[in-house]
Enzyme design. Structure first.
Site, PDB file in Angstrom:
ATOM      1  N   GLU A  42     -13.452 -24.040 -16.813  1.00 61.24           N
ATOM      2  CA  GLU A  42     -12.120 -23.667 -16.336  1.00 61.24           C
ATOM      3  C   GLU A  42     -12.151 -22.286 -15.673  1.00 61.24           C
ATOM      4  OE1 GLU A  42      -9.831 -25.514 -20.287  1.00 61.24           O
ATOM      5  OE2 GLU A  42      -9.964 -23.361 -19.946  1.00 61.24           O
ATOM      6  N   CYS A  43     -11.572 -22.174 -14.518  1.00 59.06           N
ATOM      7  CA  CYS A  43     -11.327 -20.902 -13.848  1.00 59.06           C
ATOM      8  C   CYS A  43     -12.591 -20.037 -13.801  1.00 59.06           C
ATOM      9  CB  CYS A  43     -10.163 -20.180 -14.508  1.00 59.06           C
ATOM     10  SG  CYS A  43      -9.397 -18.927 -13.436  1.00 59.06           S
ATOM     11  N   GLY A  44     -12.708 -19.005 -14.639  1.00 55.59           N
ATOM     12  CA  GLY A  44     -13.900 -18.169 -14.615  1.00 55.59           C
ATOM     13  C   GLY A  44     -15.166 -18.948 -14.899  1.00 55.59           C
ATOM     14  N   GLY A  47     -12.857 -26.697 -12.457  1.00 57.44           N
ATOM     15  CA  GLY A  47     -11.797 -26.347 -11.515  1.00 57.44           C
ATOM     16  C   GLY A  47     -11.045 -25.128 -11.996  1.00 57.44           C
TER      17      GLY A  47
END
Length: 497
Positions: free
Chosen positions: A353-355, A451
């Site tokens: 996720e993200c990072g 993502g």
């Protein structure tokens, strides 16, 4: 906490709880909540903290004070039954629970501020309404005096059931407090639980739209202790405890997924390796707890400091954080980059996720403009855009079958990032809850999700179940050696008699 009525699926409970809300963002909620938690610890056996909304960092400050996890209550992510379960679950999960306890909920933004800035949906007020929690409104007095009473009256009257039962005056001179308290209680019929003076030189630093993490603040515990003593002098702590005890009973239902494990009972554990260090630190405690309920054994590792994944890893969870601030250290740990790339290529289940997603790309450009190689699982680089990208809540729908479920699987999430990439995947459709804006995002295969969206498993527990089922399949196809089992046993029981 008192259990009133119980059956196999629900329990009606009454337990002390209070929400600390404010008129607006930046109203001092987190500082005051931390001080209150610290003061309550001196009087009450069990103190629990919750944060309304999706924020990761405020709960870290709660944890710094309480030394136990703080959790999120978010009415966009979860329905009323789930919120009440997450708030009151210890009644269902502990055979004995102490009578001396209290839950403190920290609000989010302004009390009524919700979706799209035009709705009270997903606001602190909605959480208070769904959980029937009394609210103390923290009123900023900087630059005003009697006019604040008009503002308080507006908050009381805006909703027929505001749940606001008291106020605390923030940044108020002690000289003005007695007169304002008397008028507020006489004219508005509301309890005033004290005041907080202006805390000069005791504020907390911010990054983007939130606070920096407590670990980044030199002398954070000493600073929080100073704030506690400043707050102690001006508030009626016994009155706050009394008010929390007036909270009504609520019905807590056990979600089906929370009551069952899908992991087998073999000797080999279903190990989910969770990245946790300076670069990766954004996880919802309830996400990790749900994975445990489903049979996973969580083992933390550091993509910065460790050389390999934990022995016996069956799945990898790369959460959000600030990999861009630690890009050099992450890049220089070539052994870990190779280990994670190999795990993904061998179809070990992975959520990023993200990072964590940015770490899987070819490279990251750090704040100084230096580009650093990353794990190289996904194409492209990421860099600072100078602004928040696609900020806020989204509903995400899968366009193809993958790790999280079949095509059409829907879950709720949020995005919050300054770094962005030109290649962000097209396997999911994201849509804002207010308006028509939407976009494609994310990558998935049968064993992989990556993502920008941060997932909240209780918005659709099937995605967590699918993740653990996939980890179970990996475990059966890739049994670890007897020596590996001995290593895990030694690690788990090191230091015990």
């Amino acid at each position: 906490m008192k259990c009133l009525v119980q059956d196999s699926q629900a329990v009606s409970v009454r337990f002390p709880r209070i929400m600390i809300a404010a008129e607006k963002s930046g109203g001092g909620k987190t500082l005051f909540t931390c001080a209150l938690l610290s003061l309550l610890k001196e009087k009450i056996q069990e103190v629990r903290a919750f944060k309304c909304g999706p924020d990761y960092i405020d709960p870290m400050f709660h944890r710094t004070v309480l030394e136990i996890p703080s959790r999120n209550l978010d009415s966009f992510f979860a329905d009323g039954d789930t919120l009440r379960y997450l708030l009151g679950r210890e009644v269902l999960e502990m055979e004995k629970f102490p009578e001396s306890r209290i839950a403190v909920l920290e609000g989010v933004m302004g009390f009524y501020d919700g979706l799209g800035g035009v709705s009270e949906r997903s606001s602190a007020w909605e959480v208070a309404d769904l959980t029937d929690t009394p609210v103390i409104l923290l009123v900023d007095m900087k630059g005003r005096s009697l006019s604040a009473l008009a503002s308080i009256k507006g908050f009381l009257d805006y909703k027929e059931k505001s749940h606001v039962t008291g106020v605390i005056f923030n940044r108020l001179s002690p000289m003005l407090y007695p007169g304002l308290k008397e008028r507020a209680e006489r004219e508005l019929g509301i309890r005033v639980f004290g005041y907080v003076p202006e805390l000069k030189n005791l504020t907390l630093e911010s990054r983007h739209l939130g606070l920096v993490m407590p670990e980044e603040i030199l002398g954070i515990r000493e600073r929080l202790d100073l704030i506690k003593e400043k707050v102690r002098a001006g508030i009626n702590l016994d009155g706050i405890i009394e008010e929390s005890g007036r909270a009504a009973e609520i019905v807590v239902k056990l979600p089906e997924a929370a009551g069952r494990s899908i992991s087998d009972q073999s000797t080999q554990k279903t190990v989910v390796a969770v990245a946790k260090d300076e670069a990766f630190c954004f996880y919802y405690e309830d996400n990790l707890d749900l994975l445990k309920k489903l049979g996973a054994e969580i083992q933390y590792f550091s993509p910065i400091h460790d050389r390999n994944l934990p022995e016996g890893t069956c799945a990898v969870y790369l959460g959000g954080g600030y990999p861009e601030l630690h890009a050099k250290a992450l890049s220089e740990n070539i052994s870990m980059r190779n280990a994670i790339r190999q795990a993904v290529m061998e179809e070990m289940p992975c959520i990023a996720e993200c990072g964590g997603y940015l770490y899987l790309k070819d490279s990251i450009v750090d704040p100084d403009g230096v580009e650093w190689p990353m794990a190289g699982v996904l194409p492209g680089s990421s860099r600072d855009t100078g602004k928040l990208g696609r900020f806020g809540y989204i509903t995400v729908t899968s366009k193809k079958e993958g790790l999280l479920g079949p095509a059409g699987t829907e879950f709720r999430a949020h995005e919050f990032h300054h770094w962005d990439s030109e290649e962000n995947g097209t396997d999911f459709a994201a849509k804002k809850p207010v308006g028509t804006r939407g976009w494609d995002c994310g990558y998935t295969t049968e064993s992989f999700y990556a993502g920008f969206p941060h997932l909240y498993f209780y918005s659709n527990v099937k995605i967590a179940e699918n993740f653990i089922k996939c980890a179970e399949t990996w475990k059966k196809k890739n049994p670890i050696s007897e020596a590996g089992l001995e290593w895990i046993f030694a690690r788990n029981y090191e230091g015990t008699e």
